[in-house]
Design an enzyme around this catalytic site. Structure first.
Site, mmCIF file in Angstrom:
data_model
loop_
_atom_site.group_PDB
_atom_site.id
_atom_site.type_symbol
_atom_site.label_atom_id
_atom_site.label_comp_id
_atom_site.label_asym_id
_atom_site.label_seq_id
_atom_site.Cartn_x
_atom_site.Cartn_y
_atom_site.Cartn_z
ATOM 1 N N GLN A 277 -25.782 -37.056 25.582
ATOM 2 C CA GLN A 277 -26.358 -37.066 24.146
ATOM 3 C C GLN A 277 -25.971 -36.117 23.194
ATOM 4 O O GLN A 277 -25.637 -36.338 22.099
ATOM 5 C CB GLN A 277 -27.883 -37.149 24.401
ATOM 6 N N GLY A 337 -13.517 -27.840 24.186
ATOM 7 C CA GLY A 337 -13.521 -26.584 25.051
ATOM 8 C C GLY A 337 -12.524 -25.697 24.987
ATOM 9 O O GLY A 337 -11.691 -25.589 23.752
ATOM 10 N N GLU A 361 -7.891 -23.358 -5.216
ATOM 11 C CA GLU A 361 -8.011 -24.084 -6.427
ATOM 12 C C GLU A 361 -9.377 -23.993 -6.798
ATOM 13 O O GLU A 361 -10.231 -25.194 -6.972
ATOM 14 C CB GLU A 361 -7.642 -25.650 -6.402
#
Length: 379
Positions: A277, A337, A361
């Site tokens: 998740q 990682g 810029e």
């Protein structure tokens, strides 16, 4: 808003995508490691006419929409951010001519610049005048039926490789921003000295230089009208910020694509990294940022073609897209990682290349000033 491009434009985008896969992507790592100018990749784009995608057909350009142009710049940056930087710096130079030059100057310089024969550089920034060009100290004074230019410029992309530099200098120092003019400096002009290429953190295949100037130019070198250079430069930067936003999309897209492949292939225990998740939430954040940045960039591009002022839209797109590139590249490296931190993979290059986007810029802080002023003035 309709962000559609026509069949001809789509064919150009598809052709550029192919060259990006076949040539630019193959060269990108070598340019970075050797810190050499991206000449081969630029030449490949020049042969396709891509040096003129910002220009109308009457001056040798493609005459395509700014949305199609943004798609092309994104594709180039995704393959090689150094090449995108060198090319969009060239656009700053040719936009200066297109916006501020006489018709004779446009006809003389732009077709060759669009056709890949002449590379341009944009000479605005100075050591003591970065975010505020009005503070520039380079002076142009009349001398012997021409102009004597004295001063220094800093961080000028393409400067030594360029066939011409559009250089901004004060012709009426007492007038501040209203006393700035632009000049055409052809390659080989006596009295223009270049430093060694700067050692940069990223975009190592797009070389930048400091210039020391004590040169004489003929009267014809004045670009357009005297003391109108600041207005030209500000219009050019409005356009350029859309291109920086598109370059930001390209770098972020490349990082996102690498991350998606990685999380599906990388096994943690018995499951791929994508099954967790925490990974899914990070991917969702990256996707949302990238999609929002793309919509803001295309909105600014559409406004750029409308003929109306688009300073607010270009600043908003540049700010959000540059910050997005920083977020997405860093998140992609984190998902990799330790593998993302080593140079065998391009992730660390994406992070380094993206960092300058929040500076050149107009820094992110400058964009916030432009945005807040425009929003407050509208109330």
């Amino acid at each position: 808003m309709s962000f559609q491009i026509d069949e001809t434009e789509q064919a150009i985008v598809d052709a550029v995508e192919k060259v990006c896969r076949d040539i630019l992507q193959a060269n990108a790592q070598r340019y970075d490691e050797t810190e050499t100018f991206c000449a081969e990749s630029l030449s490949a784009l020049g042969e396709m006419g891509c040096w003129g995608i910002n220009l109308p057909e009457q001056y040798g350009g493609f005459g395509i929409s700014s949305i199609a142009m943004s798609m092309i710049v994104e594709a180039i940056a995704a393959a090689c951010a150094s090449t995108s930087s060198a090319l969009t710096a060239h656009f700053l130079a040719t936009d200066s001519i297109f916006i501020g030059g006489t018709e004779e100057q446009k006809q003389h310089w732009l077709p060759k610049a669009a056709g890949g024969e002449m590379l341009g550089a944009f000479g605005l920034t100075e050591p003591a005048a970065g975010s505020n060009p009005a503070d520039m100290r380079t002076i142009a004074t009349r001398e012997k039926e021409g102009w004597r230019i004295r001063g220094n410029k800093h961080y000028i992309t393409n400067a030594k490789e360029a066939d011409f530099i559009v250089l901004y200098a004060k012709t009426a120092p007492e007038a501040g921003a209203r006393g700035i003019s632009a000049f055409m400096i052809p390659k080989g002009t006596e009295g223009v000295e270049f430093s060694s290429p700067e050692k940069t953190m990223g975009l190592r295949g797009s070389t930048i230089y400091e210039l020391a100037l004590n040169c004489w130019l003929p009267e014809s070198a004045l670009l357009g009208e005297e003391n109108k250079g600041f207005h030209t430069a500000m219009e050019v930067l409005d356009k350029g910020r859309v291109e920086v936003a598109a370059s930001s999309l390209g770098i972020a897209r490349a990082a996102m694509e690498s991350a998606l492949v990685w999380v599906k292939e990388r096994q943690i225990g018995k499951k791929p990294l994508a099954a967790y998740q925490g990974t899914q939430w990070r991917i969702a954040d990256m996707h949302t940022q990238l999609e929002a940045a793309r919509l803001l960039t295309w909105h600014a591009a559409e406004r750029r073609d409308s003929g109306e002022r688009f300073s607010l839209q270009s600043a908003t797109a540049k700010l959000f897209a540059a910050e997005c590139a920083g977020f997405v590249t860093d998140a992609a490296l984190q998902l990799h990682g330790g593998y993302g931190y080593i140079r065998d993979l391009p992730l660390e290059r994406y992070v380094r290349d993206a960092r300058i986007l929040r500076i050149f810029e107009g820094t992110s802080e400058i964009q916030k000033i432009i945005i807040s002023r425009a929003v407050l003035d509208a109330v």
